[in-house]
Design a protein around this motif. Structure first.
Motif, short mmCIF file in Angstrom:
data_model
loop_
_atom_site.label_atom_id
_atom_site.label_comp_id
_atom_site.label_asym_id
_atom_site.label_seq_id
_atom_site.Cartn_x
_atom_site.Cartn_y
_atom_site.Cartn_z
N ARG A 104 -4.87 -4.06 0.09
CA ARG A 104 -3.53 -3.80 0.85
C ARG A 104 -2.67 -4.75 -0.34
O ARG A 104 -1.67 -4.15 -0.57
N TRP A 116 3.33 -1.33 4.01
CA TRP A 116 1.64 -1.86 4.66
C TRP A 116 2.06 -3.20 4.84
O TRP A 116 0.39 -3.28 5.94
N VAL A 128 -7.25 0.34 5.80
CA VAL A 128 -6.55 -0.50 5.35
C VAL A 128 -6.77 1.28 3.63
O VAL A 128 -5.76 1.67 3.07
#
Length: 229
Positions: A104, A116, A128
């Motif tokens: 991430r 995110w 992710v």
């Protein structure tokens, strides 16, 4: 496909994968994996069990993310909980989340305008990866391919170090496994599309591997290790 697949599938991507053996280190310590043949058996077992689950969740995450702006209020928490429930070993869950956090950070730097944080504080790696795949203009099947190959590439790379295997021979093993990865990815993408259509999470794969769970559990008890998992 193209550059996006190359970017997220590159072993040099600084997402922490190099620090994990996916349970292989303990299998080596116990003598279960000791040569190319036993490595191949380990990789195939991992691919068709937990690998199928990872690929399916990456594909669902890709479909959830969509081709445009990452949805802040999508079913991310529910998706995360479903993958958590399918990962029996606590150390395996911790390893997945550690790699998810690392990935991430990478994708946040690459696509800074996307929300995110919607994926959670410590998201699973496959989720992710699937969401990031869409930002790289990849579809659900390609996200599943990334997840499937990631499942075997990490342990294979670790095997070169742990067993002093010939890197070329290990690469041959991975090349011969490509068709298996494609098959797992196809089935994962099909399952993901079905779930996205009817919302029935039970349709996602829930395969497990008891032997692999044992490797994860024993690994964290070792005093000296080369890899985090």
């Amino acid at each position: 496909m193209g550059a996006g697949l190359l970017l997220l599938g590159d072993s040099r991507l600084p997402a922490g994968g190099y620090a994990h053996s996916g349970g292989l280190e303990n299998a080596v310590l116990r003598g279960e994996v000791h040569d190319l043949d036993t490595l191949t058996e380990f990789l195939l077992g991992k691919l068709y069990s937990t690998g199928a689950v990872q690929a399916a969740f990456a594909a669902v995450a890709a479909l959830t993310a969509g081709p445009y702006t990452l949805p802040e209020h999508g079913p991310w928490a529910e998706l995360d909980a479903e993958l958590d429930a399918r990962t029996a070993s606590a150390p395996a869950r911790a390893a997945s989340r550690a790699q998810g956090r690392s990935l991430r950070r990478v994708v946040k730097a690459a696509w800074p305008t996307e929300p995110w944080t919607a994926l959670g504080v410590s998201p699973h790696h496959a989720i992710v990866l699937g969401a990031a795949a869409t930002r790289a203009r990849l579809d659900a099947r390609e996200a599943a391919v990334l997840a499937a190959t990631n499942v075997v590439n990490g342990p294979a790379s670790a095997a070169v170090k742990l067993l002093s295997l010939d890197p070329i021979s290990v690469t041959v093993v991975l090349a011969e496994m490509a068709g298996h990865c494609d098959q797992v990815a196809e089935e994962a993408a099909d399952a993901a599309r079905t779930v996205s259509a009817d919302g029935d999470w039970d349709r996602l794969p829930c395969w497990s591997a008891v032997g692999l769970d044992v490797c994860h559990e024993l690994h964290v008890q070792e005093e000296v290790v080369h890899f985090a998992s």
